[in-house]
Write a protein that holds these residues in place. Structure first.
Motif, PDB file in Angstrom:
ATOM      1  N   ARG A 334       0.843  -1.196   0.000  1.00 10.16           N
ATOM      2  CA  ARG A 334       0.000   0.000   0.000  1.00 10.16           C
ATOM      3  C   ARG A 334       0.882   1.252   0.000  1.00 10.16           C
ATOM      4  O   ARG A 334       1.834   1.354   0.780  1.00 10.16           O
ATOM      5  N   ASP A 337       0.152   5.888   3.584  1.00  8.09           N
ATOM      6  CA  ASP A 337      -1.178   6.333   4.028  1.00  8.09           C
ATOM      7  C   ASP A 337      -0.983   7.191   5.269  1.00  8.09           C
ATOM      8  O   ASP A 337      -1.096   6.720   6.387  1.00  8.09           O
ATOM      9  N   ARG A 360      -5.370  13.304   3.523  1.00  8.34           N
ATOM     10  CA  ARG A 360      -4.704  12.067   3.919  1.00  8.34           C
ATOM     11  C   ARG A 360      -4.713  11.062   2.774  1.00  8.34           C
ATOM     12  O   ARG A 360      -5.468  11.189   1.813  1.00  8.34           O
ATOM     13  N   MET A 433      -7.652   0.620  -2.276  1.00  7.32           N
ATOM     14  CA  MET A 433      -8.367   0.226  -1.067  1.00  7.32           C
ATOM     15  C   MET A 433      -9.759   0.807  -1.170  1.00  7.32           C
ATOM     16  O   MET A 433      -9.926   1.947  -1.575  1.00  7.32           O
ATOM     17  N   GLU A 435     -12.252   1.952   1.179  1.00  4.05           N
ATOM     18  CA  GLU A 435     -12.423   2.231   2.610  1.00  4.05           C
ATOM     19  C   GLU A 435     -13.187   3.535   2.842  1.00  4.05           C
ATOM     20  O   GLU A 435     -13.379   3.961   3.969  1.00  4.05           O
ATOM     21  N   ASP A 459     -11.439   1.672   8.213  1.00  5.32           N
ATOM     22  CA  ASP A 459     -11.881   3.014   7.825  1.00  5.32           C
ATOM     23  C   ASP A 459     -13.291   3.004   7.241  1.00  5.32           C
ATOM     24  O   ASP A 459     -14.075   3.912   7.496  1.00  5.32           O
ATOM     25  N   ARG A 469     -12.555   6.250  14.781  1.00  3.90           N
ATOM     26  CA  ARG A 469     -12.041   4.953  15.241  1.00  3.90           C
ATOM     27  C   ARG A 469     -11.091   5.071  16.427  1.00  3.90           C
ATOM     28  O   ARG A 469     -10.765   4.079  17.070  1.00  3.90           O
TER      29      ARG A 469
HETATM   30 MG    MG Z   1      -7.458   2.533   6.286  1.00  2.00          MG
END
Ligand code: MG
Ligand code: PEP
Length: 580
Positions: A334, A337, A360, A433, A435, A459, A469
């Motif tokens: 990935r 992030d 982000r 992803m 999310e 997420d 979260r």
């Molecule tokens: Mg995530």
């Protein structure tokens, strides 16, 4: 079962059950003397000497835990070594000595300054490292005072309680005699959690001050799965708990025994079970636990705990090292992030009111695309030097424009490398992803643009249910088994399959046995989870039939809330003897 005893609840930090007598681990207290100094140079020398002695001790501790193959704990002591080498810390202490402060006071003031600075970072992982800074501080102070740090000697098995446990507190413990850890403070990424997971011991953290009133030698039951500590239970409750503990031990042993065999369902379908890894240190854990590759390689580690961006060569070296654990297997990397709850101090990211909704993940293409260009270049070259089946994915995608921009950058990286005559992977699968709810809802269109999806339920759950979260006050509302989240998962899988693309899932839900039949029933192609979960989930899969799972998946989508879904899943697993 009747429950008439005190039950303390905290954050489940490491799974498992344990029972035993408590022992409270107190930190050694030092009085910090304050006096006028006569010789500045001599005082500075005294401080350096104490730092050197502490350094020798830390290297010794690192080597001793390293030889027991506990990579995570060794990494903590490596970080302690780096704290002692921190120029800003030493500078600050030296400056105070130059102004007439004695070494002990100057040192501990500098330690406190940086520990508090760390604590203020709005990132759980980084702020919890203040414990490490203070731990190193106490170690050096001990040398300055000529007092040896003692480790608590355990003579009988015990459940270790503490306010929060620092590496020096636990390093001397005979881990064969530790049954579990419980702490009043600390979060899921605290030292206690890391240590407990490394040793396969249950842990509950963040229990609160009530834990401090439990006296030494009290019988407690620790449930690391639920985050509960039962204090002084009845004989009847204890007997039932021990029976659960024994059944869980047998189950885990069976699962571990079969960990290296593939997960084949009772009706003969092979399911791909892969690991989430977070860096060079934990990369071998996936393969050790029976993972058939990596479904999520979080690359943030490369950028954290340092003062500047990693160079291309540093990145290549780290990637090649991680890849070397998975010869011939798929590895999904990935892209960085960062943002949200993860910050990198040297990037000087602006303070945002709602960082989770801010700049982000892949959104940083707009304004900082060089980060991803460098990463693509490094990955393509590392891929050519390894024999893994490399795949790259972008985090936090919310729409088509971001996918196209990321793909254009990937093409540009290849063009640059070709023009420079570098060796690189020309063919690499590119995915995203899923999310963000918009990505799930637009999955039919996004599926045409990418090679695969990986659903990030951590997420996806917080954005679908509008629950932060990291906020423990509302954490109970954020359950990925909520039918709203499940509906988005189903939609994503269906849209990908309609375009002939594969779908993985790499959020915590993939390692949750309750969810295994639902996700199998929905046709998920790849399950990616923390390494320790691999044997357990594979074992559950071996007992399942696809058509049963499909029926359960269809049923849970009609239910009203997560409680109903959990109940349905528990009943499903109990009927098959997979749950008590
Ligand atoms: Mg995530
Ligand atoms: C997720 O969001 O589900 C995920 C796997 O990514 P992270 O937990 O790193 O945000």
């Amino acid at each position: 079962m009747m429950q008439d005893h005190l039950v303390l609840t905290g954050i489940p930090a490491a799974p498992g059950l344990a029972h035993g007598k408590t022992l409270f681990l107190k930190q050694q207290e030092f009085d910090v003397p304050q006096f006028d100094i006569e010789d500045v140079d001599q005082e500075i020398q005294r401080m350096h000497f104490a730092c050197e002695e502490a350094q020798v001790e830390i290297v010794g501790l690192k080597d001793s835990v390293g030889s027991r193959a506990k990579g995570d704990e060794a990494a903590i002591f490596e970080a302690h070594k780096m704290i002692l080498e921190d120029v800003a810390l030493i500078d600050r202490a030296e400056k105070a000595i130059h102004q007439g402060t004695n070494a002990e006071k100057a040192w501990i003031d500098a330690i406190e300054f940086f520990a508090q600075m760390m604590e203020q970072i709005p990132d759980e992982t980084l702020s919890s490292r203040a414990v490490d800074i203070r731990d190193v501080g106490r170690r050096v102070l001990g040398h300055l005072l000529g007092v040896k740090m003692f480790g608590t000697a355990l003579e009988t098995p015990a459940i270790i309680l503490g306010q929060d446990l620092a590496p020096s507190d636990t390093a001397g413990l005979d881990k064969n005699l530790v049954l579990a850890f419980c702490t009043a403070s600390g979060g899921p990424t605290s030292h206690t959690a890391i240590l407990a997971k490394a040793f396969g011991l249950p842990a509950v953290v963040g229990i609160g001050e009530q834990l401090l009133s439990v006296s030494d030698g009290t019988l407690v039951l620790v449930d690391g799965d639920k985050g509960e500590v039962h204090v002084d239970p009845s004989d009847e409750f204890l007997t039932a708990f021990i029976a659960r503990e024994e059944a869980a031990t047998v189950k885990l042993a069976v699962a571990r025994e079969a960990a290296q065999s593939p997960a084949v369902t009772a009706d003969g379908e092979h399911v791909e079970v892969v690991a989430n890894v977070g860096g060079v240190v934990d990369a071998p854990l996936g393969i050790k636990n029976g993972a058939e590759g990596v479904g999520l390689f979080r690359t943030e580690f490369l950028y954290l705990d340092r003062k500047s961006m990693p160079t291309e060569d540093e990145q290549i070296e780290a990637y090649v090292s991680v890849f070397s654990n998975y010869p011939g297997m798929p590895v999904v990397v990935r892209l960085l992030d960062i943002g949200g709850d993860k910050v990198i101090p040297y990037l000087n990211l602006p303070q945002e009111l709602n960082p989770f909704l801010g700049w982000r993940g892949i959104r940083m293409l707009d304004g900082a695309d060089e980060i991803f260009s460098h990463q693509f270049r490094a990955l393509l070259q590392a891929g050519a030097q390894s024999d893994v089946d490399l795949k790259i994915m972008a985090p936090m995608v919310s729409g088509l424009a971001e996918v196209r921009a990321a793909k254009a950058l990937l093409v540009k990286a290849k063009d640059e490398l070709a023009a420079e005559g570098k060796t690189f992977l020309t063919n690499v699968e590119f995915g995203i992803m899923v999310e963000v709810p918009s990505a799930a809802l637009l999955a039919d269109r996004l599926a045409k643009e990418v090679d695969f999806f990986s659903i990030g339920t951590n997420d996806l759950t917080q954005y679908t249910l509008a629950v932060d979260r990291t906020n423990s006050r509302v954490a109970h509302l954020a359950n990925s088994l909520n039918p709203a989240v499940l509906a988005l998962i189903k939609h994503t899988i269906d849209c990908a399959h309609a375009e002939g693309k594969w779908v993985g899932l790499c959020g915590e839900l993939a390692g949750e046995p309750l969810a295994t039949p639902i996700l199998l029933g929905m046709g998920l192609d790849e399950f990616s989870m923390s390494p320790a979960r691999v044997p357990v989930i594979k074992q559950v899969m071996r007992e399942l039939h696809q058509d049963d799972c499909q029926r359960l998946a269809a049923k849970v989508l009609t239910l009203s809330d997560d409680a109903e879904v959990i109940q349905a899943c528990q009943a499903f697993l109990s009927e098959r003897g997979l749950m008590d």
